[in-house]
Design an enzyme around this catalytic site. Structure first.
Site, PDB file in Angstrom:
ATOM      1  N   TYR A 143      32.332  -2.788   6.913  1.00  0.00           N
ATOM      2  CA  TYR A 143      31.677  -2.524   8.192  1.00  0.00           C
ATOM      3  C   TYR A 143      32.049  -1.093   8.569  1.00  0.00           C
ATOM      4  CZ  TYR A 143      30.603  -2.803  13.202  1.00  0.00           C
ATOM      5  OH  TYR A 143      30.109  -2.572  14.461  1.00  0.00           O
ATOM      6  N   ASP A 159      27.419  -3.514   6.335  1.00  0.00           N
ATOM      7  CA  ASP A 159      26.750  -2.711   7.353  1.00  0.00           C
ATOM      8  C   ASP A 159      27.306  -1.301   7.226  1.00  0.00           C
ATOM      9  OD1 ASP A 159      25.766  -1.439   9.585  1.00  0.00           O
ATOM     10  OD2 ASP A 159      26.551  -2.884  11.035  1.00  0.00           O
ATOM     11  N   HIS A 198      20.928  -7.684  13.467  1.00  0.00           N
ATOM     12  CA  HIS A 198      20.765  -7.375  12.050  1.00  0.00           C
ATOM     13  C   HIS A 198      20.152  -8.566  11.314  1.00  0.00           C
ATOM     14  CE1 HIS A 198      23.496  -3.756  11.796  1.00  0.00           C
ATOM     15  NE2 HIS A 198      23.878  -4.268  12.948  1.00  0.00           N
TER      16      HIS A 198
END
Length: 268
Positions: A106, A150, A259
């Protein structure tokens, strides 16, 4: 065998465990890499994941806006800790599955000002990407390695709703595009979703909650990625091309994450 890898910024695993269960039942991922789980490891809904058929867990939990976890049908071994986050946030977890190392990240969003000197959050983001590039280069293109998660960067012209307008906005600024390309080149990574659906088709995996109808405005960004090294790509696909896609229909479910999940199949 098929190894189906999924990445999904779930934006709170406890809040969206029912959506996760539905998606897992429908798409049957073997490995689910999640970001922004927003809980510590003891709070993670382990029983729910056992019921989904994903009992093997690697969790890096943290209060607040961070936390990552990887859930698997198959047994997990620890992967290498790349030490990517200088701030000590829970932003990465690494596992090995069937001989494949999967690094789940992330990457920091980076704040609003695209200047390393004026904005410490942006400097942190670039530092994170630089550390990943160094570690990936050390691993090399022959390693059976997948990096996913991500990335908070939309790397291509067709990964944003407006290339011209987004060049001034953090997630698609020239300095970020250079940094993400350096990461891609560091081990010769193959962007599996883009291999499946090449430019100039526009692809997005994130849409703001501020849009009343995300499909109507369609001001999206492709921030979520699954990249494989050339060695793994050659082993997995042998010239057939990758099988990967963004499940944007999930963004339309009730109380969704902002998302959408992304899946890639490896034929090992």
């Amino acid at each position: 065998m098929r190894l189906r890898i999924c990445t999904w910024n779930v934006n709170s695993v406890r809040l969206r465990v029912e959506q996760v269960a539905r998606f897992v039942a429908e798409q049957q991922p073997d490995v689910l890499c999640m970001q922004e789980i927003k809980c510590q490891a003891p709070e993670f809904p382990r029983e729910a994941f056992e019921a989904m058929g994903l009992p093997h867990l690697a969790i890096a939990g943290q209060k607040g806006w961070h936390g990552v976890a990887t859930a698997s049908r198959l047994p997990l071994e620890p992967g290498a800790d790349w030490g990517a986050c200088r701030e000590g946030h829970a932003r990465s977890v690494a596992v090995k599955v069937q001989g494949v190392e999967i690094q789940n990240f992330y990457i920091p969003a980076g704040g609003d000002i695209p200047d390393r000197t004026l904005n410490p959050k942006f400097d942190h983001k670039l530092d994170f990407l630089e550390r990943l590039s160094a570690k990936a280069a050390a691993a090399g293109p022959k390693a059976p390695l997948v990096i996913t998660g991500d990335f908070n960067v939309a790397p291509g012209e067709f990964d944003v709703w407006s290339h011209k307008q987004m060049l001034k906005i953090v997630s698609h600024t020239p300095i970020e595009l250079a940094a993400i390309e350096k990461l891609r080149a560091s081990a010769g990574f193959v962007d599996l979703v883009r291999e499946t659906t090449p430019d100039p088709t526009k692809l997005f995996s994130w849409w703001s909650y501020r849009a009343a109808d995300f499909r109507a405005s369609n001001r999206g960004l492709r921030l979520d990625h699954i990249w494989a090294t050339p060695a793994l790509h050659a082993q997995a696909f042998a010239g057939r091309g990758a099988e990967a896609r963004i499940h944007d229909d999930v963004r339309a479910w009730e109380r969704p994450s902002d998302h959408a999940p992304v899946i890639a199949d490896l034929a090992l």
